[in-house]
Scaffold this motif. Structure first.
Motif, PDB file in Angstrom:
ATOM      1  N   HIS A  17      -2.618  11.659   3.227  1.00  0.00           N
ATOM      2  CA  HIS A  17      -2.066  10.992   2.037  1.00  0.00           C
ATOM      3  C   HIS A  17      -0.540  11.099   2.063  1.00  0.00           C
ATOM      4  CE1 HIS A  17      -1.255  10.095  -2.184  1.00  0.00           C
ATOM      5  NE2 HIS A  17      -2.505   9.649  -2.291  1.00  0.00           N
ATOM      6  N   PRO A  18       0.178  10.017   1.743  1.00  0.00           N
ATOM      7  CA  PRO A  18       1.641  10.048   1.822  1.00  0.00           C
ATOM      8  C   PRO A  18       2.312  11.034   0.875  1.00  0.00           C
ATOM      9  CG  PRO A  18       0.866   8.016   0.796  1.00  0.00           C
ATOM     10  CD  PRO A  18      -0.334   8.676   1.390  1.00  0.00           C
ATOM     11  N   ASP A  19       1.612  11.459  -0.164  1.00  0.00           N
ATOM     12  CA  ASP A  19       2.198  12.420  -1.104  1.00  0.00           C
ATOM     13  C   ASP A  19       1.915  13.873  -0.723  1.00  0.00           C
ATOM     14  OD1 ASP A  19       3.185  10.341  -2.623  1.00  0.00           O
ATOM     15  OD2 ASP A  19       1.449  10.278  -3.957  1.00  0.00           O
ATOM     16  N   SER A  20       1.385  14.087   0.472  1.00  0.00           N
ATOM     17  CA  SER A  20       1.031  15.439   0.907  1.00  0.00           C
ATOM     18  C   SER A  20       2.266  16.275   1.208  1.00  0.00           C
ATOM     19  CB  SER A  20       0.152  15.366   2.153  1.00  0.00           C
ATOM     20  OG  SER A  20      -1.035  14.635   1.906  1.00  0.00           O
ATOM     21  N   HIS A  21       2.019  17.575   1.412  1.00  0.00           N
ATOM     22  CA  HIS A  21       3.066  18.516   1.815  1.00  0.00           C
ATOM     23  C   HIS A  21       2.618  19.230   3.091  1.00  0.00           C
ATOM     24  CE1 HIS A  21       5.521  18.363  -1.921  1.00  0.00           C
ATOM     25  NE2 HIS A  21       4.354  17.996  -2.444  1.00  0.00           N
ATOM     26  N   VAL A  22       3.587  19.590   3.918  1.00  0.00           N
ATOM     27  CA  VAL A  22       3.320  20.306   5.163  1.00  0.00           C
ATOM     28  C   VAL A  22       3.877  21.717   5.033  1.00  0.00           C
ATOM     29  CG1 VAL A  22       3.623  20.320   7.665  1.00  0.00           C
ATOM     30  CG2 VAL A  22       3.548  18.150   6.430  1.00  0.00           C
ATOM     31  N   GLU A  23       3.111  22.691   5.496  1.00  0.00           N
ATOM     32  CA  GLU A  23       3.548  24.084   5.422  1.00  0.00           C
ATOM     33  C   GLU A  23       3.381  24.761   6.777  1.00  0.00           C
ATOM     34  OE1 GLU A  23       2.236  27.079   2.224  1.00  0.00           O
ATOM     35  OE2 GLU A  23       1.033  27.639   3.983  1.00  0.00           O
ATOM     36  N   LEU A  24       4.414  25.425   7.224  1.00  0.00           N
ATOM     37  CA  LEU A  24       4.343  26.315   8.391  1.00  0.00           C
ATOM     38  C   LEU A  24       4.283  27.734   7.868  1.00  0.00           C
ATOM     39  CD1 LEU A  24       4.490  27.279  11.283  1.00  0.00           C
ATOM     40  CD2 LEU A  24       6.955  26.859  11.269  1.00  0.00           C
ATOM     41  N   ASP A  25       3.139  28.370   8.061  1.00  0.00           N
ATOM     42  CA  ASP A  25       2.914  29.750   7.646  1.00  0.00           C
ATOM     43  C   ASP A  25       3.088  30.632   8.883  1.00  0.00           C
ATOM     44  OD1 ASP A  25       1.953  32.201   6.842  1.00  0.00           O
ATOM     45  OD2 ASP A  25      -0.023  31.478   6.221  1.00  0.00           O
ATOM     46  N   TYR A  26       4.164  31.410   8.932  1.00  0.00           N
ATOM     47  CA  TYR A  26       4.419  32.258  10.089  1.00  0.00           C
ATOM     48  C   TYR A  26       3.396  33.383  10.221  1.00  0.00           C
ATOM     49  CZ  TYR A  26       9.020  30.213  11.109  1.00  0.00           C
ATOM     50  OH  TYR A  26      10.038  29.373  11.463  1.00  0.00           O
ATOM     51  N   GLY A  27       2.709  33.712   9.147  1.00  0.00           N
ATOM     52  CA  GLY A  27       1.655  34.720   9.206  1.00  0.00           C
ATOM     53  C   GLY A  27       2.093  36.003   9.883  1.00  0.00           C
ATOM     54  N   GLY A  28       1.264  36.467  10.820  1.00  0.00           N
ATOM     55  CA  GLY A  28       1.539  37.724  11.509  1.00  0.00           C
ATOM     56  C   GLY A  28       2.732  37.680  12.434  1.00  0.00           C
ATOM     57  N   LEU A  29       3.259  36.482  12.708  1.00  0.00           N
ATOM     58  CA  LEU A  29       4.449  36.384  13.556  1.00  0.00           C
ATOM     59  C   LEU A  29       5.728  36.721  12.806  1.00  0.00           C
ATOM     60  CD1 LEU A  29       3.831  33.142  15.647  1.00  0.00           C
ATOM     61  CD2 LEU A  29       3.688  35.508  16.416  1.00  0.00           C
TER      62      LEU A  29
END
Length: 321
Positions: free
Chosen positions: A260-272
């Motif tokens: 969907h064009p209204d979505s968001h992207v997330e980079l979760d570095y987590g354990g890194l």
């Protein structure tokens, strides 16, 4: 090594395994790229499940995910798949206006994708020991039934070339430009593919994901992320046509364009996070791309060197686990 469930290609010095279910013992070196969609992007049956699963806070979701991973490792009989009846974890993101966006974990589907890829790369006896046939068959059946009931997708793995071992997962997504169902989570271990980094702006703030935890994340609107990935691919095609990153970016453009064009992207570095933070990789990558466009090979080389050294050092940690 770097394992990425969307076949983006490895970060420097790594490899990849589609599916998003990291092998046992390396979850603490795992990062995730997730797409959060508005509720309207989902069929009614999926909407009901997302709303029901959104009662957990983000901290509670991460704690539950870690506990489930621990239980899978502790099973007396090898079975890397979700337990029957286990609810799908749901991560929720709220924007500045308070609107909610959802990312179902889809662990069963991603585990099937990982199992299919591993089957192509492991010796049969080793594969059977790690991924028992009966356990995989049960998980695959549950995945296909859920896709039929919630998404209206065919349970026949041969229908419309719908094979779970293809990177997009089984079935068809009529709303997606490729006509395929796309998982919303990509997973990498002991590295972050450069194709992920290209969808972010180095000037965007980086935040802590869970209070009290050393976990960092980047977020961006999906349309902006899509535009950046496309720009980076075009720039490299003109100035570095042999760059492996072009293939990664092509995958990113196709993947992001399915949502969907209204979505968001997330980079979760987590354990890194504890190994790379503060991370200047997004700045270095865009410095490299901008320098190539300006014909400044010296600056491009310096930026490339910083990226390579940083992630080569992280990749070495995989040998210690």
């Amino acid at each position: 090594m770097v394992h990425d469930d969307g076949a983006d290609g490895p970060a420097p010095g790594g490899g990849r395994v589609p599916g998003g279910a990291p092998p046992p013992g390396i979850a603490h070196g795992t990062a995730h790229l997730r797409v959060f969609q508005p509720l309207a992007a989902y069929p009614d049956a999926v909407q009901a499940r997302l709303i029901a699963g959104a009662h957990r806070t983000r901290a509670e979701v991460e704690a539950e995910a870690a506990e489930r991973a621990r239980r899978r490792l502790a099973r007396p009989v090898t079975d890397p798949f979700p337990e029957p009846g286990e609810d799908d974890l749901v991560r929720v993101l709220q924007d500045e206006q308070g609107s909610a966006f959802y990312c179902p974990d889809e662990f069963g589907l991603r585990a099937e994708m990982a199992a299919a890829q591993l089957e192509e790369t492991m010796l049969p006896l080793a594969y059977e020991a790690a991924v028992p046939t009966a356990a995989r068959a049960m998980n695959r059946g549950r995945v296909l039934v859920a896709l039929e009931e919630e998404w209206g997708l065919s349970p026949d793995p041969d229908a419309d070339r719908a094979h779970p071992d293809e990177e997009d997962g089984p079935g068809r997504d009529e709303d997606g430009p490729s006509g395929r169902h796309r998982v919303q989570t990509r997973t990498a271990t002991w590295g972050v593919p450069h194709g992920w980094l290209a969808v972010f702006d180095p000037e965007e703030p980086v935040r802590r994901l869970v209070d009290g935890e050393r976990t960092a994340y980047r977020r961006a609107p999906a349309l902006a992320a899509l535009e950046r990935a496309g720009h980076a691919a075009a720039a490299l095609s003109r100035h570095a046509p042999d760059a492996e990153l072009i293939a990664e970016l092509t995958v990113m453009v196709e993947w992001l364009g399915a949502f969907h064009p209204d979505s968001h992207v997330e980079l979760d570095y987590g354990g890194l996070t504890r190994h790379v933070w503060p991370d200047d990789s997004v700045f270095d990558l865009w410095t490299l791309i901008d320098a190539l466009e300006e014909g400044d090979e010296a600056t491009a080389g310096v930026a490339q060197g910083r990226l390579n050294r940083r992630w080569a050092a992280v990749g070495m940690l995989a040998r210690l686990t």
